[in-house]
Every structure is written in structure tokens, then in C-alpha cells.
Design a protein around this motif. Structure first.
Motif, PDB file in Angstrom:
ATOM      1  N   GLU A 168       0.814  -1.212   0.000  1.00 16.84           N
ATOM      2  CA  GLU A 168       0.000   0.000   0.000  1.00 16.84           C
ATOM      3  C   GLU A 168       0.851   1.268   0.000  1.00 16.84           C
ATOM      4  O   GLU A 168       0.516   2.261  -0.633  1.00 16.84           O
ATOM      5  CB  GLU A 168      -0.939  -0.001   1.208  1.00 16.84           C
ATOM      6  N   ARG A 169       1.978   1.227   0.737  1.00 16.20           N
ATOM      7  CA  ARG A 169       2.853   2.396   0.748  1.00 16.20           C
ATOM      8  C   ARG A 169       4.215   2.014   1.308  1.00 16.20           C
ATOM      9  O   ARG A 169       4.376   0.981   1.951  1.00 16.20           O
ATOM     10  CB  ARG A 169       2.253   3.522   1.591  1.00 16.20           C
ATOM     11  N   ARG A 170       5.172   2.899   1.040  1.00 13.80           N
ATOM     12  CA  ARG A 170       6.524   2.733   1.582  1.00 13.80           C
ATOM     13  C   ARG A 170       6.914   4.014   2.297  1.00 13.80           C
ATOM     14  O   ARG A 170       6.694   5.118   1.777  1.00 13.80           O
ATOM     15  CB  ARG A 170       7.522   2.417   0.473  1.00 13.80           C
ATOM     16  N   GLU A 171       7.468   3.846   3.485  1.00 18.19           N
ATOM     17  CA  GLU A 171       7.969   4.982   4.251  1.00 18.19           C
ATOM     18  C   GLU A 171       9.393   4.657   4.676  1.00 18.19           C
ATOM     19  O   GLU A 171       9.609   3.776   5.517  1.00 18.19           O
ATOM     20  CB  GLU A 171       7.092   5.246   5.479  1.00 18.19           C
ATOM     21  N   ALA A 172      10.360   5.341   4.069  1.00 18.70           N
ATOM     22  CA  ALA A 172      11.779   5.089   4.333  1.00 18.70           C
ATOM     23  C   ALA A 172      12.089   3.609   4.107  1.00 18.70           C
ATOM     24  O   ALA A 172      11.936   3.117   2.992  1.00 18.70           O
ATOM     25  CB  ALA A 172      12.147   5.542   5.746  1.00 18.70           C
ATOM     26  N   ASN A 173      12.470   2.886   5.149  1.00 12.20           N
ATOM     27  CA  ASN A 173      12.851   1.477   5.002  1.00 12.20           C
ATOM     28  C   ASN A 173      11.742   0.508   5.387  1.00 12.20           C
ATOM     29  O   ASN A 173      11.998  -0.672   5.615  1.00 12.20           O
ATOM     30  CB  ASN A 173      14.103   1.193   5.837  1.00 12.20           C
ATOM     31  N   LYS A 174      10.497   1.030   5.483  1.00 11.60           N
ATOM     32  CA  LYS A 174       9.366   0.196   5.836  1.00 11.60           C
ATOM     33  C   LYS A 174       8.349   0.158   4.701  1.00 11.60           C
ATOM     34  O   LYS A 174       8.070   1.164   4.067  1.00 11.60           O
ATOM     35  CB  LYS A 174       8.683   0.723   7.103  1.00 11.60           C
ATOM     36  N   LYS A 175       7.786  -1.026   4.481  1.00  7.99           N
ATOM     37  CA  LYS A 175       6.739  -1.198   3.471  1.00  7.99           C
ATOM     38  C   LYS A 175       5.498  -1.765   4.154  1.00  7.99           C
ATOM     39  O   LYS A 175       5.593  -2.731   4.909  1.00  7.99           O
ATOM     40  CB  LYS A 175       7.206  -2.143   2.362  1.00  7.99           C
ATOM     41  N   TYR A 176       4.356  -1.174   3.859  1.00 13.08           N
ATOM     42  CA  TYR A 176       3.091  -1.565   4.480  1.00 13.08           C
ATOM     43  C   TYR A 176       2.283  -2.350   3.447  1.00 13.08           C
ATOM     44  O   TYR A 176       1.940  -1.827   2.376  1.00 13.08           O
ATOM     45  CB  TYR A 176       2.340  -0.337   4.958  1.00 13.08           C
ATOM     46  N   VAL A 177       1.988  -3.605   3.784  1.00 10.93           N
ATOM     47  CA  VAL A 177       1.388  -4.531   2.823  1.00 10.93           C
ATOM     48  C   VAL A 177       0.101  -5.128   3.386  1.00 10.93           C
ATOM     49  O   VAL A 177       0.031  -5.462   4.569  1.00 10.93           O
ATOM     50  CB  VAL A 177       2.377  -5.679   2.486  1.00 10.93           C
ATOM     51  N   ASN A 178      -0.915  -5.247   2.534  1.00  5.60           N
ATOM     52  CA  ASN A 178      -2.182  -5.881   2.909  1.00  5.60           C
ATOM     53  C   ASN A 178      -2.453  -7.057   1.984  1.00  5.60           C
ATOM     54  O   ASN A 178      -2.019  -7.078   0.827  1.00  5.60           O
ATOM     55  CB  ASN A 178      -3.347  -4.891   2.813  1.00  5.60           C
ATOM     56  N   GLY A 179      -3.209  -8.027   2.496  1.00  4.39           N
ATOM     57  CA  GLY A 179      -3.565  -9.166   1.666  1.00  4.39           C
ATOM     58  C   GLY A 179      -4.724  -9.940   2.250  1.00  4.39           C
ATOM     59  O   GLY A 179      -5.215  -9.637   3.340  1.00  4.39           O
ATOM     60  N   HIS A 180      -5.176 -10.953   1.522  1.00  3.81           N
ATOM     61  CA  HIS A 180      -6.273 -11.787   2.007  1.00  3.81           C
ATOM     62  C   HIS A 180      -6.293 -13.128   1.296  1.00  3.81           C
ATOM     63  O   HIS A 180      -5.643 -13.307   0.255  1.00  3.81           O
ATOM     64  CB  HIS A 180      -7.625 -11.087   1.806  1.00  3.81           C
ATOM     65  N   ILE A 181      -7.043 -14.057   1.873  1.00  3.01           N
ATOM     66  CA  ILE A 181      -7.357 -15.344   1.251  1.00  3.01           C
ATOM     67  C   ILE A 181      -8.864 -15.416   1.126  1.00  3.01           C
ATOM     68  O   ILE A 181      -9.598 -14.982   2.011  1.00  3.01           O
ATOM     69  CB  ILE A 181      -6.825 -16.517   2.096  1.00  3.01           C
ATOM     70  N   SER A 182      -9.337 -15.968   0.015  1.00  2.00           N
ATOM     71  CA  SER A 182     -10.778 -16.076  -0.203  1.00  2.00           C
ATOM     72  C   SER A 182     -11.131 -17.428  -0.800  1.00  2.00           C
ATOM     73  O   SER A 182     -10.293 -18.105  -1.402  1.00  2.00           O
ATOM     74  CB  SER A 182     -11.272 -14.952  -1.120  1.00  2.00           C
ATOM     75  N   ASP A 183     -12.398 -17.817  -0.607  1.00  2.00           N
ATOM     76  CA  ASP A 183     -12.946 -18.987  -1.283  1.00  2.00           C
ATOM     77  C   ASP A 183     -14.020 -18.504  -2.250  1.00  2.00           C
ATOM     78  O   ASP A 183     -14.112 -17.300  -2.541  1.00  2.00           O
ATOM     79  CB  ASP A 183     -13.479 -20.007  -0.273  1.00  2.00           C
ATOM     80  N   ALA A 184     -14.839 -19.397  -2.748  1.00  2.00           N
ATOM     81  CA  ALA A 184     -15.851 -19.022  -3.736  1.00  2.00           C
ATOM     82  C   ALA A 184     -16.884 -18.054  -3.173  1.00  2.00           C
ATOM     83  O   ALA A 184     -17.567 -17.355  -3.933  1.00  2.00           O
ATOM     84  CB  ALA A 184     -16.544 -20.275  -4.265  1.00  2.00           C
TER      85      ALA A 184
END
Length: 202
Positions: A168-184
């Protein structure tokens, strides 16, 4: 570990070892679900022991590790999520698009069960951590997990599933990440993490 091998040699190794891994993955599933008689279990065990002895005839010391070619190609073949030589890996074949979205469609069977007919929560966390980590590398800089949070919205059934993640974004040496798992029927698990660029890569 650096190996000076060609693309053709990598393909040849993959052609040798990946079918073996698939067969072992199949026997894991069969072992969990079999109801054959005692004599057949003993016979199967003897065959497995014979195969194990054959494979131990020549092997490396320690873990497989991540191997790289002189061209920078990686071979994380022992990885528990994507390793093509690891029969406990589903494995996931992670793809990405030009927006930096990483995803994979995969199937989990009996070897990954926690609650009856559903995936063990720890397995889901393992896969999310891995794919979020891949998404964190979208800009070519290596990243390691700093913090990682998982939210289980409902149980995840065994069978076909989808996973995806994006930075989603990077701030200096940090990266902010989102995710998910889904079924039908929609999302079953969400995750977010802060991934850190290690000092040696800054």
C-alpha cells in the motif's frame, strides 16, 4: 548459495525432481485418508522405507536453502509455501501484474486440515506471510517481516482458494502490505504487515 548453471540445466532438474515431489505429496494425502488393512499398511511402509533409503544414497548436508544462478535467478525449491521440491508445500505459483498485485490460485487438501474439513489457521498465516513478503519486494528491494497481523473472518474450507497481496505504501525502510485469502464465497482471512528493508540492502 550460488550455482553457475544454465536455464536448460534448471529446467532439467525441475523435470527430474518436481514429479517426485508430486508423488510424495500424493502419498501424504493417501497416508492421511487410507483405510486399507494392516498387511497392506506394512507393505506400503516397507516400500516407503526402501524409497527413502534410495534417496538418502546421495544428499546434501542441512537444508536446501535458496539457490541463485550467476544471472540472479532464484531457486527456493525447499520453501514450505512455494518449494517445488517440498512435498509439504501446496505449492503456490505466485503471479503479479503491473500494479504490483501478487496473487495465486491453489488447492489445499487433507494435509492442511485444522478444524474438520477446514484449513488450519497456522497454514493460512504461513501462506499470507509469504505472499505479503513477495508483494513487499515489488520495487526490487528485499524485505523481511517486521510485524504481521492476521484476522480470521470465518473458517476457510479445504479445496480451491485464492490469495493476493499488494504493498500500500513505503515509508523510508518500511513497506506496508495488505492481503487476504478467499474462497468461492468471499474473503475468509485478512492480513497486514510491515516489512523492513534489511540494513545490508539499504
Amino acid at each position: 548459495m550460488l550455482e553457475d548453471i544454465t536455464t536448460e540445466q534448471i529446467a532439467r532438474r525441475r523435470g527430474i525432481y518436481e514429479p517426485l515431489t508430486e508423488s510424495v505429496r500424493d502419498i501424504i494425502d493417501a497416508t492421511i485418508r487410507t483405510e486399507v488393512e494392516e498387511a497392506d499398511v506394512a507393505k506400503a511402509r516397507a516400500l516407503v522405507d526402501e524409497a527413502t533409503a534410495l534417496l538418502r544414497g546421495k544428499q546434501i548436508d542441512g537444508a536446501y536453502g535458496i539457490r541463485y544462478t550467476s544471472r540472479g535467478e532464484s531457486m527456493p525449491w525447499g520453501n514450505p509455501v512455494i518449494g517445488i521440491r517440498n512435498p509439504t508445500a501446496p505449492p503456490l505459483f505466485v503471479e503479479r501484474d503491473e500494479t504490483g498485485r501478487y496473487w495465486s490460485d491453489f488447492t489445499l487438501g487433507a494435509a492442511y486440515e485444522g478444524p474438520s474439513a477446514h484449513v488450519h489457521g497456522g497454514v493460512l498465516a504461513l501462506m499470507l506471510d509469504h505472499v505479503l513478503g513477495e508483494a513487499a519486494s515489488f520495487d526490487g528491494t528485499p524485505s523481511v517481516t517486521g510485524t504481521f497481523e492476521v484476522r480470521y473472518l470465518r473458517t476457510t474450507p479445504l479445496g480451491p482458494l485464492h490469495i493476493e497481496a499488494k504493498t500500500e505504501r513505503r515509508e523510508a525502510n518500511k513497506k506496508y502490505v495488505n492481503g487476504h485469502i478467499s474462497d468461492a464465497n468471499g474473503v475468509t482471512v485478512e492480513a497486514s504487515g510491515v516489512f523492513i528493508i534489511p540494513r545490508w540492502a539499504r
